[in-house]
Scaffold this motif. Structure first.
Motif, mmCIF file in Angstrom:
data_model
loop_
_atom_site.group_PDB
_atom_site.id
_atom_site.type_symbol
_atom_site.label_atom_id
_atom_site.label_comp_id
_atom_site.label_asym_id
_atom_site.label_seq_id
_atom_site.Cartn_x
_atom_site.Cartn_y
_atom_site.Cartn_z
ATOM 1 N N ALA A 234 -4.712 -5.368 -12.269
ATOM 2 C CA ALA A 234 -5.126 -6.627 -11.641
ATOM 3 C C ALA A 234 -4.145 -7.046 -10.552
ATOM 4 O O ALA A 234 -4.553 -7.487 -9.467
ATOM 5 C CB ALA A 234 -5.249 -7.716 -12.697
ATOM 6 N N GLY A 235 -2.853 -6.906 -10.818
ATOM 7 C CA GLY A 235 -1.865 -7.274 -9.807
ATOM 8 C C GLY A 235 -1.978 -6.423 -8.565
ATOM 9 O O GLY A 235 -1.913 -6.934 -7.431
ATOM 10 N N TRP A 236 -2.168 -5.119 -8.758
ATOM 11 C CA TRP A 236 -2.303 -4.239 -7.597
ATOM 12 C C TRP A 236 -3.580 -4.523 -6.819
ATOM 13 O O TRP A 236 -3.573 -4.542 -5.584
ATOM 14 C CB TRP A 236 -2.275 -2.778 -8.048
ATOM 15 N N GLY A 243 -3.171 -7.835 1.085
ATOM 16 C CA GLY A 243 -2.271 -7.141 1.989
ATOM 17 C C GLY A 243 -0.813 -7.461 1.741
ATOM 18 O O GLY A 243 0.020 -7.359 2.657
ATOM 19 N N THR A 244 -0.472 -7.841 0.500
ATOM 20 C CA THR A 244 0.893 -8.205 0.151
ATOM 21 C C THR A 244 1.352 -7.375 -1.047
ATOM 22 O O THR A 244 0.610 -6.536 -1.560
ATOM 23 C CB THR A 244 0.980 -9.695 -0.227
ATOM 24 N N GLN A 245 2.562 -7.630 -1.499
ATOM 25 C CA GLN A 245 3.077 -7.065 -2.752
ATOM 26 C C GLN A 245 3.704 -8.188 -3.578
ATOM 27 O O GLN A 245 4.804 -8.070 -4.101
ATOM 28 C CB GLN A 245 4.089 -5.951 -2.478
ATOM 29 N N SER A 246 2.937 -9.265 -3.730
ATOM 30 C CA SER A 246 3.462 -10.461 -4.389
ATOM 31 C C SER A 246 3.021 -10.600 -5.837
ATOM 32 O O SER A 246 3.660 -11.329 -6.608
ATOM 33 C CB SER A 246 3.030 -11.707 -3.610
ATOM 34 N N GLN A 247 1.939 -9.948 -6.253
ATOM 35 C CA GLN A 247 1.425 -10.127 -7.602
ATOM 36 C C GLN A 247 1.564 -8.889 -8.481
ATOM 37 O O GLN A 247 1.552 -8.986 -9.706
ATOM 38 C CB GLN A 247 -0.060 -10.535 -7.550
ATOM 39 N N VAL A 249 3.301 -5.068 -9.797
ATOM 40 C CA VAL A 249 4.587 -4.550 -10.252
ATOM 41 C C VAL A 249 4.947 -3.344 -9.395
ATOM 42 O O VAL A 249 4.175 -2.385 -9.305
ATOM 43 C CB VAL A 249 4.521 -4.150 -11.743
ATOM 44 N N TYR A 250 6.123 -3.380 -8.768
ATOM 45 C CA TYR A 250 6.562 -2.307 -7.892
ATOM 46 C C TYR A 250 8.026 -1.982 -8.197
ATOM 47 O O TYR A 250 8.674 -2.693 -8.960
ATOM 48 C CB TYR A 250 6.408 -2.711 -6.418
#
Length: 328
Positions: A234-236, A243-247, A249-250
């Protein structure tokens, strides 16, 4: 082909579109809880077609064959008449589908959605594809589609691909998909390995008998890994649309990540995929099963139509399931 549709109760201009593909010997309804949770967490309309697993089909009309993969890619060309007709039939009223979409696939469905992205680059419909999420993807031996697609998804056609991988064992083809992604995109974040993960972490449905049979076949999932898989996907998906990496897991290659869940803390490691501390299954059993299935993949499975068995792809339609699913 039959399809199940999942709709938000109050869809608006912020609602997204996800195509979800099941794996080999499965069907869309087997994932009903997984898909409903994903739809709710991402405010998305989700379509989940049920495809054949008949790998002897001379026309390659099965989840691992090119005929179906090209047909799925064609669904997103032009006005998307077949998708819209199916969604409207399932909803019971005229539906206007969002333009931007994400592809999600489990097991052999992960190979299919990756291949579809390559065919979208061929047919010109890739502009609205935001990215791909693969749930323990599996590509049979002899299949050329993942490597072919990855070679196309470059430059202007580049799209992020995020994989949740189980531990290396038979049902993940010993981590083959993780290795292919890492080889093609060594500098990218390609996803994570759920420590102690099993191939069924992503298959939740309402039939307890079928669910138990799945666990007996591929191994029992840890409850925290099941929850973590939902959080990760869901986060991805939300980040792919924004267009972000805010939600999501990275992390950096090899980084260990703790994921708090209602069932406890799940452990994940950023790809590249390592090896479990001990074999998941008996090594002799693993070797025998792998040899059998790899031989079948190289010699029996039909990936491209046999001579004289090709079928036209353009204009094929999806038939809506009689019951759609709505969520609050």
């Amino acid at each position: 082909m039959q399809a199940d549709w999942y709709f938000p109760e109050d869809a608006d201009e912020s609602t997204r579109l996800i195509y979800f593909q099941h794996g080999f010997l499965a069907s869309g309804p087997i994932y009903s809880y997984t898909i409903a949770h994903l739809a709710e967490r991402t405010d998305s309309i989700i379509v989940a077609p049920s495809l054949s697993s008949n790998f002897f089909s001379p026309s390659a009309e099965w989840v691992g064959g090119s005929t179906v993969q090209r047909a799925v890619a064609d669904l997103f060309v032009g006005d998307r008449a077949a998708l819209t007709e199916s969604a409207s039939a399932a909803a019971g009223y005229d539906v206007s589908l969002p333009e931007k979409f994400v592809l999600v696939g489990h097991s052999a469905g992960g190979t299919l959605v990756t291949s579809v992205a390559g065919f979208l680059a061929d047919n010109g419909a890739i502009a609205d594809l935001q990215g791909i999420v693969i749930l323990d993807g599996v590509e049979p031996a002899g299949s050329p589609f993942v490597s072919s697609a990855l070679s196309k998804l470059r430059g202007a056609d580049y799209r992020p691909i995020y994989l949740i991988s189980s531990d290396r064992y038979f049902w993940s083809r010993n981590g083959d998909m993780a290795d292919k992604l890492q080889l093609a995109r060594p500098e990218d974040f390609n996803g994570v390995n759920l420590v102690g993960g099993r191939h069924i972490d992503y298959m939740l449905g309402g039939n307890k008998i079928i669910q138990f049979a799945e666990y007996l076949t591929a191994g029992f999932s840890k409850p925290q890994n099941i929850d973590a898989a939902e959080i990760l996907m869901a986060g991805w998906v939300n980040d792919l649309f924004s267009g972000t990496q805010s939600q999501g897991v990275y992390g950096s290659p090899g980084e260990q990540i703790s994921i708090p869940t209602p069932a406890g803390t799940a452990d994940a490691v950023v790809l590249p995929l390592g090896y479990p501390a001990r074999p998941v299954w008996n090594p002799v059993l693993e070797a025998v099963l792998t040899a059998i299935f790899d031989f079948g993949g190289r010699n029996w499975f039909v990936y491209e139509p046999l001579p004289g068995h090709g079928v036209p792809v353009g204009g094929q339609a999806i038939r809506a399931c009689a019951v759609s699913s709505c969520f609050r």
